[in-house]
Design a protein around this motif. Structure first.
Motif, PDB file in Angstrom:
ATOM      1  N   LEU A  16       0.805  -1.212   0.000  1.00  0.00           N
ATOM      2  CA  LEU A  16       0.000   0.000   0.000  1.00  0.00           C
ATOM      3  C   LEU A  16       0.846   1.273   0.000  1.00  0.00           C
ATOM      4  O   LEU A  16       0.549   2.230  -0.724  1.00  0.00           O
ATOM      5  CB  LEU A  16      -0.951   0.002   1.204  1.00  0.00           C
ATOM      6  N   ALA A  17       1.913   1.298   0.778  1.00  0.00           N
ATOM      7  CA  ALA A  17       2.772   2.486   0.817  1.00  0.00           C
ATOM      8  C   ALA A  17       3.357   2.784  -0.556  1.00  0.00           C
ATOM      9  O   ALA A  17       3.389   3.942  -1.003  1.00  0.00           O
ATOM     10  CB  ALA A  17       3.890   2.295   1.837  1.00  0.00           C
ATOM     11  N   ASP A  18       3.820   1.745  -1.250  1.00  0.00           N
ATOM     12  CA  ASP A  18       4.404   1.939  -2.582  1.00  0.00           C
ATOM     13  C   ASP A  18       3.341   2.213  -3.647  1.00  0.00           C
ATOM     14  O   ASP A  18       3.648   2.796  -4.691  1.00  0.00           O
ATOM     15  CB  ASP A  18       5.221   0.710  -2.980  1.00  0.00           C
ATOM     16  N   HIS A  46      11.584  13.010   0.557  1.00  0.00           N
ATOM     17  CA  HIS A  46      10.447  13.487   1.350  1.00  0.00           C
ATOM     18  C   HIS A  46       9.223  12.652   1.009  1.00  0.00           C
ATOM     19  O   HIS A  46       8.612  12.829  -0.037  1.00  0.00           O
ATOM     20  CB  HIS A  46      10.191  14.970   1.035  1.00  0.00           C
ATOM     21  N   TYR A  47       8.874  11.720   1.902  1.00  0.00           N
ATOM     22  CA  TYR A  47       7.660  10.929   1.649  1.00  0.00           C
ATOM     23  C   TYR A  47       6.968  10.541   2.960  1.00  0.00           C
ATOM     24  O   TYR A  47       6.766   9.370   3.249  1.00  0.00           O
ATOM     25  CB  TYR A  47       7.948   9.726   0.780  1.00  0.00           C
ATOM     26  N   PRO A  48       6.563  11.563   3.726  1.00  0.00           N
ATOM     27  CA  PRO A  48       5.958  11.309   5.040  1.00  0.00           C
ATOM     28  C   PRO A  48       4.532  10.772   4.991  1.00  0.00           C
ATOM     29  O   PRO A  48       4.088  10.130   5.940  1.00  0.00           O
ATOM     30  CB  PRO A  48       5.988  12.691   5.702  1.00  0.00           C
ATOM     31  N   ILE A  49       3.816  11.024   3.895  1.00  0.00           N
ATOM     32  CA  ILE A  49       2.422  10.575   3.830  1.00  0.00           C
ATOM     33  C   ILE A  49       2.355   9.080   3.558  1.00  0.00           C
ATOM     34  O   ILE A  49       1.559   8.351   4.152  1.00  0.00           O
ATOM     35  CB  ILE A  49       1.646  11.352   2.752  1.00  0.00           C
ATOM     36  N   SER A  50       3.186   8.612   2.665  1.00  0.00           N
ATOM     37  CA  SER A  50       3.142   7.190   2.295  1.00  0.00           C
ATOM     38  C   SER A  50       4.054   6.327   3.164  1.00  0.00           C
ATOM     39  O   SER A  50       3.762   5.153   3.377  1.00  0.00           O
ATOM     40  CB  SER A  50       3.524   7.013   0.822  1.00  0.00           C
ATOM     41  N   HIS A  51       5.162   6.902   3.678  1.00  0.00           N
ATOM     42  CA  HIS A  51       6.189   6.048   4.272  1.00  0.00           C
ATOM     43  C   HIS A  51       6.628   6.420   5.683  1.00  0.00           C
ATOM     44  O   HIS A  51       7.623   5.880   6.166  1.00  0.00           O
ATOM     45  CB  HIS A  51       7.420   6.019   3.363  1.00  0.00           C
ATOM     46  N   SER A  52       5.924   7.318   6.353  1.00  0.00           N
ATOM     47  CA  SER A  52       6.284   7.550   7.757  1.00  0.00           C
ATOM     48  C   SER A  52       5.633   6.484   8.633  1.00  0.00           C
ATOM     49  O   SER A  52       4.625   5.869   8.257  1.00  0.00           O
ATOM     50  CB  SER A  52       5.846   8.940   8.212  1.00  0.00           C
ATOM     51  N   TRP A  88       6.423  -0.915   6.383  1.00  0.00           N
ATOM     52  CA  TRP A  88       7.335   0.057   7.007  1.00  0.00           C
ATOM     53  C   TRP A  88       8.409  -0.662   7.822  1.00  0.00           C
ATOM     54  O   TRP A  88       9.579  -0.283   7.806  1.00  0.00           O
ATOM     55  CB  TRP A  88       6.564   1.027   7.901  1.00  0.00           C
ATOM     56  N   LEU A  89       8.027  -1.694   8.553  1.00  0.00           N
ATOM     57  CA  LEU A  89       8.985  -2.412   9.389  1.00  0.00           C
ATOM     58  C   LEU A  89      10.094  -3.043   8.550  1.00  0.00           C
ATOM     59  O   LEU A  89      11.278  -2.989   8.910  1.00  0.00           O
ATOM     60  CB  LEU A  89       8.258  -3.484  10.204  1.00  0.00           C
ATOM     61  N   LEU A  90       9.724  -3.630   7.406  1.00  0.00           N
ATOM     62  CA  LEU A  90      10.730  -4.226   6.525  1.00  0.00           C
ATOM     63  C   LEU A  90      11.542  -3.146   5.808  1.00  0.00           C
ATOM     64  O   LEU A  90      12.746  -3.308   5.603  1.00  0.00           O
ATOM     65  CB  LEU A  90      10.052  -5.153   5.524  1.00  0.00           C
ATOM     66  N   ASP A  91      10.881  -2.042   5.440  1.00  0.00           N
ATOM     67  CA  ASP A  91      11.609  -0.928   4.829  1.00  0.00           C
ATOM     68  C   ASP A  91      12.663  -0.371   5.772  1.00  0.00           C
ATOM     69  O   ASP A  91      13.745   0.055   5.341  1.00  0.00           O
ATOM     70  CB  ASP A  91      10.639   0.195   4.440  1.00  0.00           C
ATOM     71  N   ALA A  92      12.361  -0.360   7.060  1.00  0.00           N
ATOM     72  CA  ALA A  92      13.318   0.162   8.038  1.00  0.00           C
ATOM     73  C   ALA A  92      14.586  -0.674   8.081  1.00  0.00           C
ATOM     74  O   ALA A  92      15.645  -0.176   8.482  1.00  0.00           O
ATOM     75  CB  ALA A  92      12.668   0.216   9.419  1.00  0.00           C
ATOM     76  N   VAL A  93      14.496  -1.922   7.662  1.00  0.00           N
ATOM     77  CA  VAL A  93      15.672  -2.789   7.624  1.00  0.00           C
ATOM     78  C   VAL A  93      16.488  -2.545   6.359  1.00  0.00           C
ATOM     79  O   VAL A  93      17.727  -2.469   6.412  1.00  0.00           O
ATOM     80  CB  VAL A  93      15.248  -4.276   7.702  1.00  0.00           C
ATOM     81  N   VAL A  94      15.837  -2.383   5.214  1.00  0.00           N
ATOM     82  CA  VAL A  94      16.562  -2.321   3.947  1.00  0.00           C
ATOM     83  C   VAL A  94      16.902  -0.901   3.501  1.00  0.00           C
ATOM     84  O   VAL A  94      17.914  -0.682   2.829  1.00  0.00           O
ATOM     85  CB  VAL A  94      15.781  -3.054   2.836  1.00  0.00           C
ATOM     86  N   LEU A  99      13.589   7.053   6.241  1.00  0.00           N
ATOM     87  CA  LEU A  99      12.196   6.813   6.605  1.00  0.00           C
ATOM     88  C   LEU A  99      11.810   7.688   7.799  1.00  0.00           C
ATOM     89  O   LEU A  99      12.356   7.522   8.896  1.00  0.00           O
ATOM     90  CB  LEU A  99      11.979   5.346   6.956  1.00  0.00           C
ATOM     91  N   PRO A 100      10.861   8.616   7.630  1.00  0.00           N
ATOM     92  CA  PRO A 100      10.455   9.461   8.761  1.00  0.00           C
ATOM     93  C   PRO A 100       9.566   8.704   9.739  1.00  0.00           C
ATOM     94  O   PRO A 100       8.867   7.754   9.364  1.00  0.00           O
ATOM     95  CB  PRO A 100       9.674  10.596   8.078  1.00  0.00           C
ATOM     96  N   LEU A 101       9.612   9.127  10.981  1.00  0.00           N
ATOM     97  CA  LEU A 101       8.731   8.533  11.979  1.00  0.00           C
ATOM     98  C   LEU A 101       7.338   9.146  11.923  1.00  0.00           C
ATOM     99  O   LEU A 101       6.352   8.473  12.226  1.00  0.00           O
ATOM    100  CB  LEU A 101       9.320   8.717  13.379  1.00  0.00           C
TER     101      LEU A 101
END
Length: 218
Positions: A16-18, A46-52, A88-94, A99-101
């Protein structure tokens, strides 16, 4: 896997984020930097709406709650919500630290596994294989379409994954945004494959078999 949930809606949840990101790029709500000569040609600036993290929680609640309102299936709704958040959790690894909080002036996080190509494949490929194995254990083809649609989807995903290492950098942000709309293709492809497959059952009668696909939602 919940039999009521189709592969299509599960694909949509984890991506969904992508799926949101290219449209937000085209609208100017999020930004990316293209650097063809740099090591990382695409920088997610800058992608806080889809990926924060906070918005990922919001999207997970929206999809999970929407499914519950329509289907009144709490376990399936919770699973969909977690599937959205897992991105998001997997993105935080790779990802690198981009990735904004939360939207606004937020710290950024990311362990940067993608900076180590071989190691990233050692992690990512087994996850893909494990997911395919679990799906094959849960389902069987109803017809030739159910067999060939699934395996052609698998082949497509593998080709796209490895071709990303050699793909040219898009000429503009707008081009990247429009090409990104193709991410909906695997969602629709997965729905098509899943509608031609059925859940494995231990019962003797084919009439007792439960369909994997939900007819009203993906």
């Amino acid at each position: 896997m919940k039999p009521q949930l189709s592969l299509g809606i599960l694909f949509m949840a984890v991506q969904l984020a992508d799926l949101l990101w290219p449209t937000l790029l085209l609208l100017g709500a999020e930004q990316v930097e293209l650097r063809p000569s740099a090591g990382q040609a695409v920088t997610f600036s800058h992608y806080p709406i889809s990926h924060s993290l906070v918005m990922s929680v919001v999207w997970s609640v929206v999809l999970g709650l929407g499914y519950w309102v329509l289907r009144r299936d709490k376990p399936a709704a919770l699973l969909l919500g977690f599937a959205v958040l897992s991105h998001w959790l997997l993105d935080a690894v790779v990802h690198g630290p981009d990735l904004p909080l939360y939207p606004g002036h937020s710290p950024v996080v990311g362990l940067g596994l993608w900076n180590h190509l071989l190691l990233s494949q050692v992690v990512e490929v087994p996850i893909f294989v494990a997911g395919l194995y679990l799906y094959l254990r849960q389902t069987k083809a109803l017809n030739k379409t159910g067999r060939y649609a699934l395996w052609s989807l698998v082949a497509f995903l593998v080709v796209v994954h490895f071709s990303n290492f050699f793909s040219p950098v898009p000429g503009s942000v707008a081009e990247l945004g429009w090409v990104g709309q193709l991410l909906w293709l695997p969602v629709l492809w997965a729905r098509w494959a899943d509608r031609n497959r059925t859940a494995h059952t231990t019962g003797p009668a084919p009439s007792e078999t439960r369909r994997v696909s939900a007819p009203s939602i993906f």
